[in-house]
Design a protein around this motif. Structure first.
Motif, PDB file in Angstrom:
ATOM      1  N   ASP A  89      34.647   2.437   2.152  1.00 44.21           N
ATOM      2  CA  ASP A  89      34.341   1.007   2.075  1.00 44.21           C
ATOM      3  C   ASP A  89      34.337   0.492   0.633  1.00 44.21           C
ATOM      4  N   ASN A  90      34.602   1.404  -0.313  1.00 44.44           N
ATOM      5  CA  ASN A  90      34.705   1.048  -1.735  1.00 44.44           C
ATOM      6  C   ASN A  90      33.396   0.476  -2.273  1.00 44.44           C
ATOM      7  N   LYS A  91      32.277   0.864  -1.662  1.00 50.65           N
ATOM      8  CA  LYS A  91      30.973   0.406  -2.120  1.00 50.65           C
ATOM      9  C   LYS A  91      30.261   1.516  -2.896  1.00 50.65           C
ATOM     10  N   SER A  92      29.395   1.098  -3.805  1.00 48.52           N
ATOM     11  CA  SER A  92      28.581   2.030  -4.573  1.00 48.52           C
ATOM     12  C   SER A  92      27.209   2.172  -3.907  1.00 48.52           C
ATOM     13  N   TYR A  93      26.690   3.412  -3.883  1.00 48.17           N
ATOM     14  CA  TYR A  93      25.438   3.705  -3.196  1.00 48.17           C
ATOM     15  C   TYR A  93      24.499   4.483  -4.097  1.00 48.17           C
ATOM     16  N   PHE A  94      23.201   4.315  -3.843  1.00 44.53           N
ATOM     17  CA  PHE A  94      22.196   5.258  -4.295  1.00 44.53           C
ATOM     18  C   PHE A  94      21.788   6.082  -3.081  1.00 44.53           C
ATOM     19  N   ARG A  95      21.656   7.383  -3.267  1.00 47.22           N
ATOM     20  CA  ARG A  95      21.179   8.248  -2.188  1.00 47.22           C
ATOM     21  C   ARG A  95      20.010   9.079  -2.697  1.00 47.22           C
ATOM     22  N   ILE A  96      18.907   9.012  -1.978  1.00 42.77           N
ATOM     23  CA  ILE A  96      17.719   9.814  -2.280  1.00 42.77           C
ATOM     24  C   ILE A  96      17.505  10.772  -1.118  1.00 42.77           C
ATOM     25  N   LYS A  97      17.453  12.061  -1.413  1.00 47.73           N
ATOM     26  CA  LYS A  97      17.221  13.076  -0.380  1.00 47.73           C
ATOM     27  C   LYS A  97      15.892  13.768  -0.635  1.00 47.73           C
ATOM     28  N   ILE A  98      15.114  13.940   0.435  1.00 48.00           N
ATOM     29  CA  ILE A  98      13.805  14.567   0.315  1.00 48.00           C
ATOM     30  C   ILE A  98      13.610  15.584   1.437  1.00 48.00           C
ATOM     31  N   TYR A 146      24.515  23.315   9.754  1.00 49.01           N
ATOM     32  CA  TYR A 146      25.788  22.570   9.728  1.00 49.01           C
ATOM     33  C   TYR A 146      25.514  21.086   9.531  1.00 49.01           C
ATOM     34  N   TRP A 147      24.564  20.554  10.302  1.00 50.43           N
ATOM     35  CA  TRP A 147      24.261  19.126  10.200  1.00 50.43           C
ATOM     36  C   TRP A 147      23.605  18.799   8.870  1.00 50.43           C
ATOM     37  N   MET A 148      22.794  19.712   8.360  1.00 47.87           N
ATOM     38  CA  MET A 148      22.162  19.499   7.070  1.00 47.87           C
ATOM     39  C   MET A 148      23.202  19.279   5.974  1.00 47.87           C
ATOM     40  N   GLN A 149      24.282  20.050   6.025  1.00 48.18           N
ATOM     41  CA  GLN A 149      25.294  19.973   4.978  1.00 48.18           C
ATOM     42  C   GLN A 149      26.018  18.626   4.963  1.00 48.18           C
ATOM     43  N   HIS A 150      25.999  17.906   6.100  1.00 48.24           N
ATOM     44  CA  HIS A 150      26.623  16.579   6.135  1.00 48.24           C
ATOM     45  C   HIS A 150      25.965  15.628   5.141  1.00 48.24           C
ATOM     46  N   LEU A 151      24.688  15.857   4.848  1.00 49.14           N
ATOM     47  CA  LEU A 151      23.975  14.956   3.945  1.00 49.14           C
ATOM     48  C   LEU A 151      24.225  15.288   2.476  1.00 49.14           C
ATOM     49  N   PHE A 152      25.017  16.340   2.235  1.00 44.58           N
ATOM     50  CA  PHE A 152      25.346  16.733   0.861  1.00 44.58           C
ATOM     51  C   PHE A 152      26.831  16.533   0.556  1.00 44.58           C
ATOM     52  N   LYS A 153      27.594  15.983   1.499  1.00 48.84           N
ATOM     53  CA  LYS A 153      29.034  15.865   1.302  1.00 48.84           C
ATOM     54  C   LYS A 153      29.384  14.999   0.095  1.00 48.84           C
ATOM     55  N   GLU A 154      28.595  13.973  -0.164  1.00 50.50           N
ATOM     56  CA  GLU A 154      28.905  13.046  -1.239  1.00 50.50           C
ATOM     57  C   GLU A 154      28.401  13.528  -2.601  1.00 50.50           C
ATOM     58  N   SER A 155      27.800  14.713  -2.660  1.00 53.52           N
ATOM     59  CA  SER A 155      27.279  15.217  -3.928  1.00 53.52           C
ATOM     60  C   SER A 155      28.397  15.514  -4.915  1.00 53.52           C
ATOM     61  N   ASN A 156      29.565  15.934  -4.405  1.00 52.19           N
ATOM     62  CA  ASN A 156      30.697  16.195  -5.294  1.00 52.19           C
ATOM     63  C   ASN A 156      31.163  14.887  -5.936  1.00 52.19           C
ATOM     64  N   GLY A 157      31.168  14.865  -7.243  1.00 51.39           N
ATOM     65  CA  GLY A 157      31.607  13.662  -7.946  1.00 51.39           C
ATOM     66  C   GLY A 157      30.539  12.607  -8.100  1.00 51.39           C
ATOM     67  N   ALA A 158      29.345  12.856  -7.572  1.00 49.97           N
ATOM     68  CA  ALA A 158      28.261  11.885  -7.703  1.00 49.97           C
ATOM     69  C   ALA A 158      27.615  11.996  -9.083  1.00 49.97           C
ATOM     70  N   THR A 159      26.880  10.965  -9.455  1.00 49.31           N
ATOM     71  CA  THR A 159      26.138  10.956 -10.712  1.00 49.31           C
ATOM     72  C   THR A 159      24.674  11.276 -10.418  1.00 49.31           C
ATOM     73  N   LEU A 160      24.165  12.342 -11.039  1.00 50.17           N
ATOM     74  CA  LEU A 160      22.777  12.740 -10.822  1.00 50.17           C
ATOM     75  C   LEU A 160      21.853  11.808 -11.593  1.00 50.17           C
ATOM     76  N   LEU A 161      20.823  11.288 -10.917  1.00 56.72           N
ATOM     77  CA  LEU A 161      19.846  10.419 -11.548  1.00 56.72           C
ATOM     78  C   LEU A 161      18.571  11.191 -11.841  1.00 56.72           C
ATOM     79  N   ASN A 162      17.853  10.763 -12.874  1.00 54.29           N
ATOM     80  CA  ASN A 162      16.545  11.341 -13.131  1.00 54.29           C
ATOM     81  C   ASN A 162      15.607  10.975 -11.992  1.00 54.29           C
ATOM     82  N   SER A 163      14.848  11.930 -11.496  1.00 52.78           N
ATOM     83  CA  SER A 163      13.899  11.649 -10.427  1.00 52.78           C
ATOM     84  C   SER A 163      12.632  12.458 -10.656  1.00 52.78           C
ATOM     85  N   LYS A 164      11.497  11.853 -10.309  1.00 52.81           N
ATOM     86  CA  LYS A 164      10.209  12.511 -10.488  1.00 52.81           C
ATOM     87  C   LYS A 164       9.389  12.368  -9.217  1.00 52.81           C
ATOM     88  N   LEU A 165       8.757  13.455  -8.818  1.00 55.94           N
ATOM     89  CA  LEU A 165       7.796  13.431  -7.719  1.00 55.94           C
ATOM     90  C   LEU A 165       6.403  13.402  -8.328  1.00 55.94           C
TER      91      LEU A 165
END
Length: 215
Positions: A110-119, A71-90
Motif C-alpha cells: 500500500d506504499n504506506k509507512s508504519y510503526f510496529r510495536i511488538k510485546i 509458524y504464526w508467530m513468525q508472521h509478525l516478524f516478516k517486516e523486520s527485514n529492512g525496517a528501522t529499529l527505534l529506541n524503546s524502553k520498558l
C-alpha cells in the motif's frame, strides 16, 4: 546465521509457550540487528507420519497441512527485514514479564509507512500498557487504519492440529484509540503487535518509544 528452536516438554509438538519463548528470542535479535545477519527456525517442516523431531513449524501429511503457533508467530516478524529499529524502553514500577521492540517500516503493497510495536507477555496476569511515542505528533497517525494483532490461547500449552489447525493463531482487530499516547491491554501469555500507519509516506523516526505498565 542463527538457528533457533525451543524443544523439550514445554515445547511439546509446537505449543503456544514455545512460540512465545521464540518470539522473545527474536525480539532480542531484532534489538541487536546490527550484529545479527540472519536467523532461521529449524527444522521447518515435518511429516506427521515420520516425525523425528517435536518442534517443527509446519506439519503435513499426504493431504493436509497446518502451521504451529511458532509458524504464526513468525508472521509478525516478516517486516523486520529492512525496517528501522527505534529506541524503546520498558518502564515498570515492579518486576515485569514483558519484552518489547519498536520498528518503522514501509509496506510495498500500500506504499504506506508504519510503526510496529511488538510485546511478549510471559506472565499469567493481564497487563495494561501505556505507550508513549516521543517525537511523533498524534495527528500524523492514521487512526482508522491502525490495528492490534494478538497471538494467545486459553492454555499456554495449547497446540494446533489437523483437526484444529488455527486453535492458536493471530487475531487482528482495529485499534480504536490509536495515538502517540495510548493504552493497550496485553492478555496473559501473549504476543501482541501494534501497527500504526503514518498519514505521510515519509518515515520520520521518532526519538523513542516508552512503554509503561500497570497491573
Amino acid at each position: 546465521m542463527n538457528e533457533y528452536d525451543v524443544t523439550g516438554n514445554d515445547g511439546g509438538k509446537g505449543s503456544l509457550l514455545k512460540a512465545l519463548a521464540e518470539a522473545g528470542f527474536l525480539l532480542g535479535l531484532e534489538r541487536n540487528s546490527d550484529v545479527v545477519e540472519m536467523a532461521s527456525n529449524a527444522p521447518l517442516f515435518v511429516n506427521a507420519n515420520d516425525r523425528r523431531f517435536n518442534a517443527d513449524a509446519i506439519v503435513f501429511d499426504s493431504s493436509k497441512v497446518y502451521g504451529t503457533p511458532s509458524y504464526w508467530m513468525q508472521h509478525l516478524f516478516k517486516e523486520s527485514n529492512g525496517a528501522t529499529l527505534l529506541n524503546s524502553k520498558l518502564q515498570t514500577n515492579s518486576s515485569s514479564s514483558l519484552i518489547a521492540s519498536a520498528v518503522s517500516w514501509k509496506n510495498p503493497e500500500d506504499n504506506k509507512s508504519y510503526f510496529r510495536i511488538k510485546i511478549v507477555n510471559f506472565g499469567s496476569n493481564i497487563i495494561s500498557l501505556k505507550v508513549l511515542i516521543d517525537g511523533l505528533d498524534g495527528k500524523s497517525i492514521d487512526a482508522s487504519g491502525s490495528t492490534i494483532t494478538t497471538l494467545t490461547s486459553t492454555n499456554v500449552k495449547d497446540e494446533n492440529s489437523f483437526n484444529e489447525p488455527k486453535k492458536v493463531a493471530p487475531t487482528t482487530s482495529p485499534l480504536e484509540n490509536a495515538s502517540n499516547k495510548m493504552n493497550v491491554i496485553l492478555p496473559p501469555y501473549s504476543l501482541t503487535s501494534i501497527d500504526l500507519p503514518r498519514k505521510s509516506n515519509v518515515i520520520q523516526v521518532a526519538g523513542s518509544t516508552a512503554l509503561h505498565t500497570s497491573q
